[in-house]
Design a protein around this motif. Sequence first.
Motif: not given
Length: 653
Positions: A505-518, A532-544
Motif C-alpha cells: 500500500l502506497i498511501n500517498a494521501w497527503y502527497c500531491p505528486i507521487p512520492p518517488w517524484h519527491q 530530473d536525473n534524481e527523479r528518473i533514478q528514484l522512479t526506476d528503483r521504485v519500479r523495480t
Amino acid sequence: MIVLKTNSNLIRSGIAGLFIHVMLAFTSIVAAPNAQELDPLEPEFSNIANGVWKVRIGEPDIFRPSNFRVAPIQHETLDTMPAEQRLPFNLEDFEIKQTARGLLIYLPMIEGEDWYGGGLTLSHFRQTGRRQVLKVTSDPLVADGSSHAPVPFYVSTGGYGFLIDSAREIEICFGGHNRLELDFAASQEAAALGISIDDLYDTRDNPVSEISIMIPRSSGADIYLFAGPTMRDAIQRHILFSGGGTDVPEWGLGVWYRGFTRADAEGIRKLADHLQEDNIPCSVFGLEPGWQERAYSNTLTWSRTRFPDPAGTIADLSDRGYKINLWQHAFIHPDSPLYEPLLDKSGDHKVWRGLVPDLAIPEAHAIFTEHQASLIEMGVSGFKLDECDNSDTKSSPWSWPDHAQFPSGADGEQMHAVYGLLYMRSLQEAMNGQPTFGQVRQASAFCSPLPYVLYSDLYEHESFLRGVGSASISGLLWTPEVRHGGDGDGLVQRMAAMVLAPQFLINAWYCPIPPWHQPDKDKNQAGIMLPDNERIQLTDRVRTIAELRMKFVPYLKKAFVNYAATGIPAFRAPVVDHPEIEAFRDVDDAWLVGDDLYFAPIPAGQSEREILLPPGVWVDYFSGEKISGNQTILRIASNDLPPIFKRFGANVD
C-alpha cells in the motif's frame, strides 16, 4: 468477595477430564475475610468443537463480540486436526473471584513458557511479564495493551491458548504481580543497584507465577480454550473457531496507490497518468475523503463540484486496469441522505457533528448497508474504513466517550471494542459475494474471515514491521504502508519491506505528486519535484520493487487460499512454527510467508541487519546461495532488494 477454588482430588490428565468436573470442582466456596457476600458463580463446561472448550462463568454480558461473528465455526476443518485434549496445568490452580470491580480469574503459568497475542501490538511482541489493558486507541504509543485492534486471545509456547469473549477493557497480567498468599523463596543474593532507569528496575527479582484476568464491570464471561498440541495448532484452532481465515482477490495483492486527498477528478486523472508514464504497476487506486460532498463527518455521497461525473471517473480508472477503493468513516453528516433515517438509531454522542450509527441493531445495519451497496453498484471494488477506533489521547478527542449509550444497549466502551467488526460486517454484506480487499482502522475477535488489513497513522518503521507478525497470531492482517520516505533511500527501504507483506500500500494521501517524484513530505506538498536525473533514478528503483511485488502475487494468492482453507496464518512470526527455539521468541521483525518463504526486511534507516533463519535449508532468493537454517547471518543493505529466503527444493515462482 467470593473465592472459588477447585478440589485437587478431581484433577485428571487431559483437558477433557480436567473440565468435565469443573462445575463440581467449584462447589467449594470460601469467603475471604471481611468480604461482601456475593452470589456463587457456577461455571459450565462444554466441548464445542475438536480441541475447543467453552467455560461459562456467571452471567456473561449480553453485548459481546461473538454475537457479531460473520462466519460459523469451521467444524469440518477442525475435525481434521489431532484430537488433542491436554492442558499443561492442574485445575486446582484455577481460581475465580467476583469483586466489586468485576470478574477476576487466575490461571497458572508454566515454568519456561512464553505468551503471545492480544491482537495488533506495535510496541512489543512477547507478553510474558507484562500487564496489558485491552483498550481501543488510535495512538498505541506504549506497550500497555492499547491498540487499534486489541483481541483477548493469547497463546502459549506450551501449545494451548484462550479467548475471552468480552467487549470490556480487560486487564491481563502475565506474571510479575505476585499475591501476598503466594509463597516464593526470597533471593539469596542482593542485586546491584542500577545506575540507569532500565538497570534500576531490571535488577528486581519478580518471579513469574500466574496469569490474572480482570474483566471490569462484568459478573460473568465465556472463556474459550484451545488445545494444541503445538503453538501453531492452538492458533489454527482459534482462527477456525472464529470462522476461518480470509481469502482475497488476486488483484488485491498487487500494488495499491491512494491519491492526494484534495485531488478532484482532474487531479486523480493526472496522478493516474503519472503512474502509467512511470510504468509503475498498480492494481488498485484509492480515493481519499475529497470524493465526498462532505467529510469529517461524511455524507457518503459524491462531491458535485470535485467529481461532477463520478461514473466517468470510475470508468476512466477502470479502463486503465485499476480497481477503485473509496475512503470513508461511519460518522454521518447532517447533509447526508442517511442522517434522518439513522437519527434514532445512533448513539447519544456525535463525532465531528455526525451521527454514530448503532450498527449492532438490524435497522441501522440495513440502512447503512443498503447505501453502501449503491456505491458498489457504480463500480467500486472496496473501501478504506477509517477512524472506527478511538481517540483518547488528543487534546480534542474525536471519538465518542466510554460512557456513551447506544440503542443496542451497549455503552461506549463496548462499542469501541467491536465497531470495526460491525463496520466490516456491513460492508461485507453490501459486497453481496463480490470479492474485495480493503483497509480498516479497528478490529477485534472474530475478524479473521474478513478481507481487511489494519493500518495506523503512526509511522515508526520498526513498529510497522512488528505489526505483521503480532497481528497474525490473533488472525488479523496488517500492512506496513508507505506514505513518504524522507529521502529516496528511505522511500525504497519502506517499499521493499512490503514486498512480502499482506498488502503493498502506497498511501500517498497527503502527497500531491507521487512520492518517488519527491519523497520529502514538505517539499512534495509545496510542489517541488526532484531534479530530473534524481527523479528518473528514484522512479526506476521504485519500479523495480513494485515489479518484484507483482512477481510474488501468484505465490501470495496460494498462501491466502491455504489460509482460508486451513486457518493457518499466511504470515507468521517464526516463533509460531518454532516455539521450542528460544532465540525466536523475540524475533518480531521477520516472518514466514506460506510454507516456503522467509522474509526479513531491513528497517528504514538501517544499513544492515542480523537474520536468524528457521530450521532447515534455505536459499537466498536473489543470489541462489544455499544456507543452513537455525543460524544467524548478516545482510547488508547494499542494494534495494530485501532479504528473501526460499525453502530449499520449493517452487515459489
